[in-house]
Every structure is written in structure tokens, then in C-alpha cells.
Design an enzyme around this catalytic site. Structure first.
Site: not given
Ligand SMILES: *[C@@H]1O[C@H](CO)[C@@H](O)[C@H](O)[C@H]1NC(C)=O
Length: 341
Positions: A141, A147, A284, A305
Site C-alpha cells: 500500500q 489498508c 488496520h 498484510n
């Protein structure tokens, strides 16, 4: 004799002082070199010497912290990664874009949601959706707090593979630019369920290739946004604060989860099963793409992630599962959801 001793003492004091100043100087030089090597590796450029000095100080403190942590007895290690010149405060501000202010609204909405996996009774001991070809390569990102878009897209890539047999990398930038109707604000944060809602209304999402990631807020490209590579018909929330329910969901498809990723341990996580430290202030969005158990009996969630593949375990983190708190570690079981094909 007394005089002689005194002279010896003073002399010794001076010598030891000089030596310690020397070694201090050497440490500073080594640290500068270390920092410069790191700058090259991560392509970091500073605007001037002052900024560089300032960043070197932070870098030094982080290195100390990482060393100290790794000297202790933990199930996971920390490492010097791309975030090593950021204070934890800066890190939180830049990278964690899940909107905590929406938490309350969401908790109320969760009550009425149906849960199609409630009667799932068989769950394997371990599962990795990557092995089933339902997970695209780790994305990055960069310095944009979206996110939420990466989390929603990864879950959608998963269900698309499961329903059509095709793994297609889908566009986060389309969500960043075009999903502005709700409370989603591109790089300033957003919410996975709102992203699913947008995708449903838009009748689909285009590919990463068609609408590539820029990492900044932009104007919606309506032409690209009208080309649909995949679509969903709905989404559901996993019953809140229930890791058993989350297990049922993830057994069936990758799911979007919100976590508290604000701590320095998360910032510098480099491998192992993450067991803390974190709270439950969700900030997140990530994606649960499996689960398992280590040889020492530690159960974990396998989490994708969106900080590139140099963070964590090639971009992934294993987070402890079935912890004492019903919210799950870092609140992972608080606000999970998944799209429906
Ligand atoms: C689960 O089982 C119960 C009892 O048989 C049933 O009423 C319910 O509709 C089932 N839920 C789903 C989502 O299929």
C-alpha cells in the site's frame, strides 16, 4: 604512597574516559554507516542533513529496541525493515487506515447479519488458502492509509477464485478513487464492509492491470471502473468476538479482519507467531487466509498484510489464535467479514 595512588586513580580515570569517548565515536560512525546502507536498500532520500540526522537518531533507537526485544524470550522476532526510520507514532499515522470512529456504528449493524457458516462442524487442523491458489502475491500500500481496500480486495480475490476457478488480481485504486459515497476516504482510511457495498452497487471491480495502484488519492476513472473482472452479490459479518466463528468462516474462504496493528512489535515483526503486544483499538485492515498450529502447540491465524514482501514472513504474519480474550489477539475476531459470490 597515598600521593602515588591518587595520581594513578586520576590517570586511570582520564584513560578510561578517553577510551569511552573513542568507542562512543566509533558507535556513532558505525550507526551512520548502518543507516546509510539501510537508506540505499530501501531507496530512502532525505531533504537535507538535518532531516538525515534526525532520522538516524530514530533509526538508532529502533535498532536498540529491536536488539533488546530479540534478546528476550519470545515466540516471534523483530527485524530492521522499511519502517526503521519512523517513530511508532509516525508509523501509526501513515500506515494504519482502518477507521476507528466507525467501530460503534458497526457494532450495532452486526446484530442482524446472518452467518452462513454457523453450522460448519468440521474444520481441518490447518489450512492455507495460498496452497489452493486463492491468494494473489503480497501487495504494498506504500504511504497511503488504504489498508481497508487491500483487505477487501484480497477477500474478494479469494471468493472469486473459489466461485469461478480464476485467480485475478483486482484493483485497490478503484476503491481508493471511486468508493467515496460512504465514510471511505481513500488514503485517509475506510472500512472493508463499505468497500463490499461499493463493489455490489458498482456491479463489480476491475483488474489491478486495468486500474493500477498509485498509492495516492485520485479522481475516479469511470471508464475503467465500468469494466468488471469480478463481482459479488453481498457480504456478511462474522459474529463478533468469536474466534470459533471466525474459524468456520476462514475454513470456507479468506476473510477480511480488522486488527490493532499500532504497536512497535507489529511495526518490526519479522517472523514467528506474534503473541502481542497489542490492544483492541482496531486501526488496520488485513486478510485472514488460513490458520494452523506450530510444533510447540501454538495455534495461529495466517494473515496477509499489505506492506510489501519485506515485512514479516514474506509479507504475512502468523498471529496467535484462540487466546484468552474473546476479541482475539489484537481484536482480530471483533469485526471480520467476507464477500459472497
Ligand atoms: C443451522 O442449523 C439450524 C438448525 O438446524 C437451522 O435452523 C439454521 O437455519 C442453520 N443455519 C444455516 C445458516 O444454515
Amino acid at each position: 604512597m597515598a600521593k602515588f595512588l591518587l595520581v594513578l586513580l586520576v590517570f586511570g580515570f582520564i584513560i578510561s574516559h578517553v577510551v569511552s569517548i573513542r568507542s562512543l565515536n566509533r558507535d556513532v560512525i558505525e550507526m551512520k554507516e548502518e543507516h546509510e546502507k539501510w537508506m540505499v536498500k530501501h531507496g530512502r532520500v532525505y531533504k537535507d542533513e538535518d532531516e538525515k540526522e534526525h532520522r538516524m537518531e530514530i533509526f538508532k533507537n529502533n535498532l536498540k529496541l529491536i536488539e533488546l526485544f530479540n534478546a528476550g524470550d519470545h515466540k516471534f522476532k523483530l527485524g530492521v525493515n522499511q519502517f526503521a526510520d519512523l517513530t511508532n507514532e509516525e508509523f501509526k499515522t501513515i500506515y494504519n487506515g482502518f477507521k476507528p470512529s466507525l467501530k460503534k456504528i458497526k457494532e450495532v449493524a452486526t446484530e442482524s447479519s446472518s452467518f452462513r457458516y454457523e453450522n460448519v462442524s468440521v474444520t481441518p487442523v490447518s489450512l492455507d488458502w495460498r496452497m489452493k491458489g486463492a491468494v494473489t502475491a503480497v501487495k504494498d500500500q506504500s504511504q497511503c492509509g488504504c489498508c481497508w481496500a487491500f483487505s477487501a480486495v484480497a477477500a474478494m480475490e479469494g471468493i472469486t477464485k473459489l466461485s469461478t476457478g480464476k485467480l485475478i488480481s483486482l484493483s485497490e485504486q478503484e476503491l481508493v478513487d471511486c468508493d467515496t459515497a460512504g465514510e471511505d476516504e481513500g488514503c485517509n482510511g475506510g472500512f472493508m464492509d463499505n468497500a463490499f457495498e461499493f463493489i455490489i452497487k458498482n456491479k463489480g471491480l476491475t483488474t489491478e492491470l486495468n486500474y493500477p495502484y498509485k498509492g495516492t488519492d485520485g479522481k475516479c476513472n469511470t471508464k475503467q471502473s465500468a469494466i468488471h473482472a469480478a463481482s459479488i452479490t453481498g457480504f456478511e459479518d462474522v459474529p463478533s468476538n468469536n474466534e470459533a466463528a471466525l474459524l468456520k468462516a476462514v475454513t470456507n474462504q479468506p476473510a477480511s479482519v480488522a486488527i490493532d496493528a499500532s504497536g512497535y512489535a507489529f511495526q518490526f515483526y519479522s517472523g514467528g507467531v506474534f503473541t502481542g503486544y497489542c490492544g483492541t483499538d482496531l486501526d488496520h485492515g488485513v486478510t485472514a487466509v488460513g490458520y494452523g498450529i506450530t510444533s510447540d502447540g501454538t495455534k495461529y491465524w495466517l494473515v496477509k498484510n499489505s506492506w510489501g514482501s519485506s515485512w514479516g514472513e514474506k509479507g504475512y504474519i502468523r498471529m496467535e489464535r484462540d487466546v484468552d480474550a474473546e476479541q482475539g489477539l489484537c481484536g482480530i475476531a471483533m469485526q471480520a467479514s467476507y464477500p459472497i459470490a
